[in-house]
Design a protein around this motif. Sequence first.
Motif, short mmCIF file in Angstrom:
data_model
loop_
_atom_site.label_atom_id
_atom_site.label_comp_id
_atom_site.label_asym_id
_atom_site.label_seq_id
_atom_site.Cartn_x
_atom_site.Cartn_y
_atom_site.Cartn_z
N PRO A 143 -19.05 -30.26 -44.16
CA PRO A 143 -18.52 -29.11 -44.91
C PRO A 143 -18.81 -27.81 -44.30
O PRO A 143 -17.96 -26.93 -44.97
N VAL A 144 -19.55 -27.76 -43.52
CA VAL A 144 -20.11 -26.39 -42.74
C VAL A 144 -18.61 -26.23 -41.88
O VAL A 144 -18.05 -24.89 -41.82
N GLN A 145 -18.11 -27.07 -41.32
CA GLN A 145 -16.79 -26.89 -40.37
C GLN A 145 -15.61 -26.42 -41.34
O GLN A 145 -14.79 -25.48 -41.09
N LEU A 146 -15.50 -27.12 -42.39
CA LEU A 146 -14.35 -26.73 -43.45
C LEU A 146 -14.80 -25.49 -44.02
O LEU A 146 -13.76 -24.95 -44.09
N ALA A 147 -16.04 -25.18 -44.44
CA ALA A 147 -15.92 -23.82 -44.86
C ALA A 147 -15.74 -22.88 -43.70
O ALA A 147 -15.23 -21.61 -44.23
N MET A 148 -16.07 -22.95 -42.57
CA MET A 148 -15.72 -22.10 -41.53
C MET A 148 -13.93 -21.75 -41.61
O MET A 148 -13.65 -20.67 -41.49
N VAL A 149 -13.42 -22.82 -41.56
CA VAL A 149 -11.95 -22.93 -41.32
C VAL A 149 -11.48 -22.13 -42.73
O VAL A 149 -10.51 -21.27 -42.61
N LEU A 150 -11.90 -22.70 -43.84
CA LEU A 150 -11.43 -21.96 -45.46
C LEU A 150 -11.74 -20.45 -45.03
O LEU A 150 -10.74 -19.40 -45.46
N ALA A 151 -13.03 -20.06 -44.72
CA ALA A 151 -13.48 -18.68 -44.94
C ALA A 151 -12.58 -17.77 -43.75
O ALA A 151 -12.12 -16.62 -44.02
N ILE A 152 -12.18 -18.37 -42.67
CA ILE A 152 -11.22 -17.69 -41.34
C ILE A 152 -10.04 -17.57 -42.09
O ILE A 152 -9.33 -16.52 -41.87
N GLY A 153 -9.58 -18.56 -42.59
CA GLY A 153 -8.21 -18.33 -43.36
C GLY A 153 -8.06 -17.43 -44.36
O GLY A 153 -6.95 -16.60 -44.70
N ALA A 154 -9.04 -17.43 -45.28
CA ALA A 154 -9.22 -16.40 -46.41
C ALA A 154 -9.28 -14.97 -45.84
O ALA A 154 -8.73 -14.14 -46.15
N VAL B 181 -13.00 -12.55 -52.12
CA VAL B 181 -13.54 -13.44 -52.85
C VAL B 181 -13.56 -14.87 -52.52
O VAL B 181 -14.65 -15.53 -52.56
N ALA B 182 -12.45 -15.31 -51.84
CA ALA B 182 -11.97 -16.60 -51.30
C ALA B 182 -13.07 -17.02 -50.33
O ALA B 182 -13.69 -17.92 -49.93
N VAL B 183 -13.33 -15.95 -49.39
CA VAL B 183 -14.25 -16.03 -48.31
C VAL B 183 -15.69 -16.26 -48.83
O VAL B 183 -16.41 -17.19 -48.13
N LEU B 184 -16.04 -15.63 -49.94
CA LEU B 184 -17.42 -15.64 -50.50
C LEU B 184 -17.40 -17.07 -50.78
O LEU B 184 -18.45 -17.89 -50.81
N LEU B 185 -16.23 -17.70 -51.64
CA LEU B 185 -16.59 -19.06 -52.20
C LEU B 185 -16.58 -20.19 -51.19
O LEU B 185 -17.27 -20.95 -51.13
N ALA B 186 -15.96 -19.82 -49.72
CA ALA B 186 -16.11 -20.77 -48.92
C ALA B 186 -17.64 -20.90 -48.23
O ALA B 186 -17.97 -21.98 -47.90
N VAL B 187 -18.03 -19.78 -48.10
CA VAL B 187 -19.36 -19.60 -47.71
C VAL B 187 -20.38 -20.22 -48.71
O VAL B 187 -21.32 -21.05 -48.14
N VAL C 36 -19.49 -6.56 -49.22
CA VAL C 36 -20.55 -6.45 -50.26
C VAL C 36 -20.83 -7.66 -50.88
O VAL C 36 -22.19 -7.87 -51.07
N ALA C 37 -20.03 -8.49 -51.11
CA ALA C 37 -20.16 -9.71 -51.91
C ALA C 37 -21.13 -10.66 -50.75
O ALA C 37 -22.04 -11.16 -51.24
N LEU C 38 -20.55 -10.74 -49.79
CA LEU C 38 -21.41 -11.58 -48.67
C LEU C 38 -23.02 -10.86 -48.49
O LEU C 38 -23.80 -11.82 -48.17
N ALA C 39 -22.92 -9.56 -48.59
CA ALA C 39 -24.21 -9.20 -48.36
C ALA C 39 -25.38 -9.47 -49.46
O ALA C 39 -26.48 -9.72 -49.35
N VAL C 40 -24.49 -9.36 -50.64
CA VAL C 40 -25.38 -9.80 -51.85
C VAL C 40 -25.91 -11.27 -51.68
O VAL C 40 -27.02 -11.64 -52.20
N LEU C 41 -24.92 -12.18 -51.44
CA LEU C 41 -25.12 -13.51 -51.47
C LEU C 41 -26.24 -13.64 -50.23
O LEU C 41 -27.28 -14.64 -50.68
#
Length: 660
Positions: free
Chosen positions: A198-209, A223-229, A275-280
């Motif tokens: 799941p971490v590898q998939l999240a990395m790929v999805l976040a980079i793509g977003a 927001v898609a990057v945030l959801l992937a993280v 900002v979204a990633l910092a809050v998370l």
Amino acid sequence: MPSADPDTGPFGSRQVFRPGPHGSESCGTLLVMSMPEPDLADYDAAADPALAAPGFLERWVQADRVRAVAMALIVVTVVWRAVIATRGYFSQDEFVIAARAIDTGLTVDFLFEVFNGHLMPAGLGLTWLLVRVDGLASWPWMLLLIVGQAAVSVAFYRLLRALLRPGWAVLVPLCMFVFSPLTLEVSSLWMVGLLMLPVQLAMVLAIGAQLRYARTGRHRYGVAVLLAVVFGLAFDTKALLIVPLVFLLAVLLFCDGGPVASVRAAIRRFWVGWVALAVLSAAYVPFYLSRPAPRLEQSGSPGGAVAFVGDLVGRTLVPALFGGPWRWTYAGDGPALVDPPVLGVWAAWAVLLALIVVTVRRRASARRAWLLLLAYVAMVTALFIVTRLGSALGSIAGLVPRYVADVVVVAALCVGVALLGLRDRAERDAGPWPVPPVLREPGAVAVGVVAVVVVAVTIAGGTLWSFTGFYDNWQTKHGRDYLATAEAELAAAPPGTVLVDNAVPDRVVAGYFYPDNLQSHFFRAAKRQPAFVTAAEQLSMFDDTGRIRPATVDGLDIVPGPADECGHRVSFGSARRIPLEAPAEDWPWWIHVAYVSSGDSTVTFRLGEATQVFGVRRGLNQIYFKLQAKGDAVQLSIADPGVTLCTRYISVGKVVLKPF
């Protein structure tokens, strides 16, 4: 000269029979068509439209041959990894977490428990579900790993196509990822796969977003990057490294200018996402640190840190990028540790340095790609220096492949950027590297081609060798053999067989997992449940192979009694004090009392301040029981005035197997 084929006329013509009305041959006409052979196929296709229309698979392959080869490579590696995975079984962590899952409900406390430093609510939820599907059967986990590996591989290929310039060279970073020996542990051991896939998939999805965010400027991709993280964090805390990764990606690959200008541009263009990633991050880190968990290990000496970095980067990561480690060290039921030969390590570093020099001279984007990889490796290394280096296994931590399994994603991506360049940033290329005249000679070109082929074949052969070595190590599973033997023994055991709870062998579950290394924990998710007791007339226990054997108590005995035929006599009305050979320290001891009784009654046993009441039967009998106590003498008192008891054997000690 006429053709030998009766349907073929001279000079490649073909005799074609055209049927008459109603398809009758008698009304047909024989035409001799002077048609060249290349045109005959077109004629046949026109006569039979089914021959002209290629099938779906053929059309799909012809539409994009690079994609077809990529999908074939993914299928090959997924099947290959599945074969390796099915030869193994659970390891220590899997038995421990399965026992915990079967022993609790799907509660918030269970889901947000920190297990070995990992906060993994989604992973624990899947564990809770799959353990209840079929206990300790491996097929649900194998299916999960296969699906996960296929999903990550396809997603990574799609990212390469979106990020890099098109061409056959896109298969190079794809092969680096899907055939990496560093990720064999991820696709073979379900606990590691449950964390890292799941971490590898999240990395790929976040980079793509983030890539789409850079191309379109639409904040929804932030927001898609945030959801992937968030998806990655649901399975492992390490997914938090995606946050600095996407920031570095934006600075180094999606923004132009010097360091300061690139940072400013990245902050300005993608501020909503940051900002979204910092809050998370600000919410997640305090929550993680507030969870009950063992404290972080001390990082150890500076020399230990240097050795760890040398092992993790020098001996584990770099050789594996080029097919290594080629040789493995057996590490029990867990995955093997890397053990690359010195020559292989130096060769891998030489190839890496040559690749860096060539690509940096070739295009400007390569410099930033290698800097991105270096920064991410530094983050991963620092994380493990802080959290793992001071542990009991810290001296070998740098040789554990799973610690850099996520680095493979970044490494393959950066190699792709260095080789091909970014799809939509051609202006960043530095142009071809001027080749000296001497290297343009046919002989020099031939030598260069041969050298490239030799390197490619060597890497492919080394990868095959590494996969085979891991496969050989992975087949040995003491936990699987121990469980299978124990379940067979339980099925054949006589009714009423009871056992003493003891620790499983260290090679199955290590002692530092106590109390999860106890058999009463180990068998909780098994199909057959042993009956463990703390008192019985006959005791049995599992030996180190899982076989059920008679047990007894070995320890401190009582001193001989005064009566030759009775030993120590116990009668109603007075407690009989019987000294031990030596004092017993405070401990949960097993007691063995062998006796001859004149009738049925109850007896009170005392050792120090602890007591145990048990029943006695007429004749020669015995009793075993467990008691937390200390003292230098035992004391017996009988409840029935008409019963007398004799004993010559009382032992205070530990349960052991009876000798053959």
